[in-house]
Every structure is written in C-alpha cells, then in structure tokens.
Design a protein around this motif. Structure first.
Motif, PDB file in Angstrom:
ATOM      1  N   PRO A 137       0.938  -1.141  -0.055  1.00 31.13           N
ATOM      2  CA  PRO A 137      -0.055  -0.042  -0.104  1.00 31.13           C
ATOM      3  C   PRO A 137       0.947   1.411  -0.048  1.00 31.13           C
ATOM      4  N   ALA A 138       0.238   2.371  -0.368  1.00 29.02           N
ATOM      5  CA  ALA A 138       0.869   3.798  -0.300  1.00 29.02           C
ATOM      6  C   ALA A 138       1.230   3.910   0.963  1.00 29.02           C
ATOM      7  N   GLY A 139       2.540   4.624   1.410  1.00 23.55           N
ATOM      8  CA  GLY A 139       3.038   4.752   2.574  1.00 23.55           C
ATOM      9  C   GLY A 139       3.575   3.567   3.280  1.00 23.55           C
ATOM     10  N   ALA A 140       3.757   2.284   2.604  1.00 22.91           N
ATOM     11  CA  ALA A 140       4.439   1.393   3.567  1.00 22.91           C
ATOM     12  C   ALA A 140       5.976   1.577   3.436  1.00 22.91           C
ATOM     13  N   LEU A 141       6.376   1.048   4.713  1.00 25.86           N
ATOM     14  CA  LEU A 141       8.010   1.162   4.974  1.00 25.86           C
ATOM     15  C   LEU A 141       8.014  -0.378   4.998  1.00 25.86           C
ATOM     16  N   ALA A 142       8.627  -0.906   3.878  1.00 25.10           N
ATOM     17  CA  ALA A 142       8.907  -2.355   3.723  1.00 25.10           C
ATOM     18  C   ALA A 142      10.121  -2.860   3.640  1.00 25.10           C
ATOM     19  N   CYS A 143      10.394  -4.080   4.042  1.00 25.05           N
ATOM     20  CA  CYS A 143      11.810  -4.572   3.969  1.00 25.05           C
ATOM     21  C   CYS A 143      11.518  -5.796   2.983  1.00 25.05           C
ATOM     22  N   ILE A 144      12.772  -6.161   2.217  1.00 26.77           N
ATOM     23  CA  ILE A 144      12.733  -7.523   1.669  1.00 26.77           C
ATOM     24  C   ILE A 144      13.644  -8.353   2.274  1.00 26.77           C
ATOM     25  N   VAL A 145      13.493  -9.450   3.029  1.00 30.67           N
ATOM     26  CA  VAL A 145      14.391 -10.147   3.551  1.00 30.67           C
ATOM     27  C   VAL A 145      14.553 -11.577   2.979  1.00 30.67           C
ATOM     28  N   GLY A 146      15.785 -12.144   3.169  1.00 29.03           N
ATOM     29  CA  GLY A 146      16.082 -13.750   2.604  1.00 29.03           C
ATOM     30  C   GLY A 146      17.288 -13.852   2.828  1.00 29.03           C
ATOM     31  N   PRO A 147      17.791 -15.127   2.652  1.00 28.91           N
ATOM     32  CA  PRO A 147      19.384 -15.679   2.583  1.00 28.91           C
ATOM     33  C   PRO A 147      19.893 -14.750   1.460  1.00 28.91           C
ATOM     34  N   ASN A 148      21.271 -14.857   1.730  1.00 32.44           N
ATOM     35  CA  ASN A 148      22.365 -14.435   0.581  1.00 32.44           C
ATOM     36  C   ASN A 148      21.769 -15.405  -0.666  1.00 32.44           C
ATOM     37  N   LYS A 183       5.024   8.410   1.211  1.00 35.02           N
ATOM     38  CA  LYS A 183       6.015   7.853   0.403  1.00 35.02           C
ATOM     39  C   LYS A 183       5.841   6.252   0.516  1.00 35.02           C
ATOM     40  N   THR A 184       6.062   5.741  -0.494  1.00 33.29           N
ATOM     41  CA  THR A 184       6.301   4.155  -0.499  1.00 33.29           C
ATOM     42  C   THR A 184       8.039   3.953  -0.442  1.00 33.29           C
ATOM     43  N   VAL A 185       8.385   3.241   0.692  1.00 33.96           N
ATOM     44  CA  VAL A 185       9.621   3.005   0.793  1.00 33.96           C
ATOM     45  C   VAL A 185      10.101   1.497   0.903  1.00 33.96           C
ATOM     46  N   VAL A 186      10.930   0.936  -0.107  1.00 29.60           N
ATOM     47  CA  VAL A 186      10.947  -0.409   0.110  1.00 29.60           C
ATOM     48  C   VAL A 186      12.771  -0.764   0.209  1.00 29.60           C
ATOM     49  N   VAL A 187      12.959  -1.516   1.241  1.00 27.60           N
ATOM     50  CA  VAL A 187      14.629  -1.718   1.707  1.00 27.60           C
ATOM     51  C   VAL A 187      14.882  -2.956   1.630  1.00 27.60           C
ATOM     52  N   VAL A 188      16.052  -3.409   0.946  1.00 34.99           N
ATOM     53  CA  VAL A 188      16.593  -4.902   0.979  1.00 34.99           C
ATOM     54  C   VAL A 188      17.482  -4.796   2.502  1.00 34.99           C
ATOM     55  N   HIS A 189      17.199  -5.516   3.404  1.00 34.83           N
ATOM     56  CA  HIS A 189      17.422  -5.587   4.613  1.00 34.83           C
ATOM     57  C   HIS A 189      17.832  -7.092   5.227  1.00 34.83           C
ATOM     58  N   ALA A 217      10.728  -3.379  14.607  1.00 31.95           N
ATOM     59  CA  ALA A 217      11.034  -1.848  15.016  1.00 31.95           C
ATOM     60  C   ALA A 217      10.882  -1.113  14.048  1.00 31.95           C
ATOM     61  N   TYR A 218      11.585  -1.573  12.814  1.00 30.09           N
ATOM     62  CA  TYR A 218      11.651  -0.519  11.804  1.00 30.09           C
ATOM     63  C   TYR A 218      10.482  -0.619  10.771  1.00 30.09           C
ATOM     64  N   PHE A 219       9.860  -1.711  10.330  1.00 32.83           N
ATOM     65  CA  PHE A 219       9.132  -1.586   9.164  1.00 32.83           C
ATOM     66  C   PHE A 219       7.676  -2.193   9.497  1.00 32.83           C
ATOM     67  N   ALA A 253       4.165 -11.916   1.922  1.00 30.36           N
ATOM     68  CA  ALA A 253       4.210 -10.671   2.012  1.00 30.36           C
ATOM     69  C   ALA A 253       3.102 -10.008   2.596  1.00 30.36           C
ATOM     70  N   GLY A 254       3.433  -9.020   3.322  1.00 28.17           N
ATOM     71  CA  GLY A 254       2.323  -8.386   4.064  1.00 28.17           C
ATOM     72  C   GLY A 254       2.609  -7.743   5.333  1.00 28.17           C
ATOM     73  N   PRO A 255       1.860  -7.091   6.093  1.00 30.31           N
ATOM     74  CA  PRO A 255       2.153  -6.478   7.420  1.00 30.31           C
ATOM     75  C   PRO A 255       2.791  -7.178   8.238  1.00 30.31           C
ATOM     76  N   VAL A 256       3.939  -6.606   8.952  1.00 27.40           N
ATOM     77  CA  VAL A 256       5.112  -7.275   9.639  1.00 27.40           C
ATOM     78  C   VAL A 256       4.257  -8.293  10.666  1.00 27.40           C
ATOM     79  N   GLU A 257       3.352  -7.790  11.396  1.00 24.92           N
ATOM     80  CA  GLU A 257       2.683  -8.496  12.471  1.00 24.92           C
ATOM     81  C   GLU A 257       1.950  -9.538  12.170  1.00 24.92           C
ATOM     82  N   GLN A 258       1.624  -9.703  10.770  1.00 19.62           N
ATOM     83  CA  GLN A 258       0.994 -10.909  10.206  1.00 19.62           C
ATOM     84  C   GLN A 258       1.996 -12.023   9.712  1.00 19.62           C
ATOM     85  N   VAL A 259       3.101 -11.497   8.951  1.00 20.00           N
ATOM     86  CA  VAL A 259       3.689 -12.377   8.244  1.00 20.00           C
ATOM     87  C   VAL A 259       5.139 -12.736   8.756  1.00 20.00           C
ATOM     88  N   PHE A 260       5.659 -11.864   9.643  1.00 21.15           N
ATOM     89  CA  PHE A 260       7.034 -11.906  10.132  1.00 21.15           C
ATOM     90  C   PHE A 260       6.839 -13.171  11.397  1.00 21.15           C
TER      91      PHE A 260
END
Length: 267
Positions: free
Chosen positions: A38-49, A198-204, A212-214, A227-234
């Motif tokens: 969604p617009a205004g998301a502060l999103a991270c992309i996480v995964g192994p090397n 603003k929509t922010v997408v971060v490789v993390h 705490a961050y996303f 993928a989705g809200p941190v509290e649901q998918v993390f």
C-alpha cells in the motif's frame, strides 16, 4: 524536513508485482513473484544470501529485463512513473574515490526533474539544501565524499534520493557498514517519509530489527514465501520457510551476541 504531501489514502495500492520472473543465462533466479504494497508502506525485503533481494528491486525499477510478469506503481507502467522512483544502491557498488563533493552528488538527484542539459534553478538549490539538512550533512556540503565515514556516505546517497522528490524510494541494504547513530537517523527519516505517504522498499538483512523498523515485509528465497504487514507475516514459521536451517544459526549468533552485550550491527 521538507513540506511533504498529506499521507496517501489508506489501502491505495502503490506497488503491484505480478508473476515476476527474472533469469540469468536462461536460469531463473526469481520466479512467479506476486505481491502488493500500500501507499505509505515502509517495507523490507528479507531472505538468505542469493535469494534474489537486490534482483527483485532492480527488476521492479526496470533495471533488469523480465522473463515474465510485470510491476506497476500506482496502477501505472514503469515508463509512466520512472521519474517518481529513486534508488539508493549498495555502498560497495559506488566508487568513493571519485573526486566529487557531497553537494555535487546530491545535486544529481535533480537531473531526473530538469534534464541533463537544463540550467539549475532556485527550486533545485532549495531542494538540495533541504535534502542535505534532512540527513544532517549541511556542514559537509563541500567535502569530498572519500573523506566521509561509511554512515555519512550512505546519508549522502539518501540525500540525493530526497533531492529528486520522488514518490517511491528503493534502498539496497542502506544499513550495511554504518554506525548505530547513522542507522537510527536513517530509520527515523524513512519513517517520516512513510508517514507522509511515500512508499519505501528496503533490502534488509538484520532480522532482529524488522519489527521495530518496518510496517511490511516481503520474505523471499528465489520465490515469494509471503508478503504483508509485519505483525501478520513475520512469524517463526514463515522465517523457517525462508531461511531453512540457516535461521537457527542466525538466531544463535544473535542471541549469543545479545547475551554478551555486543551490538552485532556495529562495524
């Protein structure tokens, strides 16, 4: 901070990725990736090397060819919104010995708006000054980038992105090699951008800081895990599906360091 627009309407889809597949030498490295943010998301992309995190954001921005699928921003094609997208690359990909000042780097963010050969305007000067102030580098404007610390160098490229005044920010591991104070300042800035719509997408890569961050997370390992809200998918289940046995090793290292009072993010 600059005067930012009101937060976008809730539930507006800012980024849609559909069936995105990327191949190197005819070998898929990402396949069938589908998600929305969604617009205004502060999103991270996480995964192994090797999971395809950097590949994903480059594909979304049109920097890599797609084998299939597409990405849309605010329901529009990449060609339509390209000037609204800003990219902060990994620090290792930049030649920090190139003889250029902090202000000159930040001024590059204005080229997308005015064109390569157009004259600089008062609006450009104001935007550059504001971007430098936003990352607390006004006093370093005339310094060569090679003379800065790792955290300061990262903030220079974030200032360049801010000067562009985009609607979408893509950052590839912006916290790698930065000190704790710089990391905190960058996070605070990204949260202000998100709050302004603003929509922010971060490789993390630091799983400990994700909650705490996303606001949103994309879990990736060649394919989309979820993928989705941190509290649901993390969740532990989703992280185990993403990292497999590597997650246990990461968790043990983090717990051991925390028990000894060591901040494993500090270089």
């Amino acid at each position: 901070m600059p005067t930012l627009p009101d937060k976008a309407q809730p539930n507006t889809v800012a980024l849609e990725v559909h069936d995105l597949t990327v191949s190197y030498n005819k070998r898929p490295v990402l396949w069938g990736v589908d998600f929305t943010l969604p617009a205004g998301a502060l999103a991270c992309i996480v995964g192994p090397n090797g999971a395809g995190k950097s590949t994903l954001i480059k594909a979304i921005m049109g920097l890599l060819p797609l084998s299939s699928g597409y990405a849309e921003l605010l329901g529009k094609s990449l060609q339509t919104v390209r000037r609204q997208i800003s990219y902060v690359p990994q620090r290792e990909s930049v030649d920090w010995d190139f003889p250029i000042s902090v202000r000159e780097v930040v001024s590059m963010g204005r080229l997308a708006r005015r064109g390569l050969f157009a004259r600089s305007t008062e609006a450009d000067r104001v935007a550059i000054d504001q971007a430098l102030a936003d990352v607390d580098l006004t006093a370093y404007a005339n310094r060569q980038i090679s003379q800065l610390s790792g955290g300061q160098q990262q903030r220079v490229f974030i200032a360049r992105a801010l000067a562009q005044q985009p609607d979408f920010f893509f950052l590839d591991e912006p916290f790698a090699g930065v000190d704790v104070a710089s990391e905190a300042a960058i996070v605070a800035l990204l949260k202000r951008l998100s709050a302004a719509g603003k929509t922010v997408v971060v490789v993390h890569h630091d799983l400990q800081t994700v909650p705490a961050y996303f606001s949103h997370a994309v879990l990736l390992n060649g394919r989309l895990i979820t993928a989705g809200p941190v509290e649901q998918v993390f969740t532990n289940e989703n992280l185990a599906a993403t990292y497999g046995g590597k997650l246990t090793i990461l968790s043990k290292v983090a717990q051991e360091a925390a028990g000894r009072g060591i901040d494993i993010r500090k270089p």
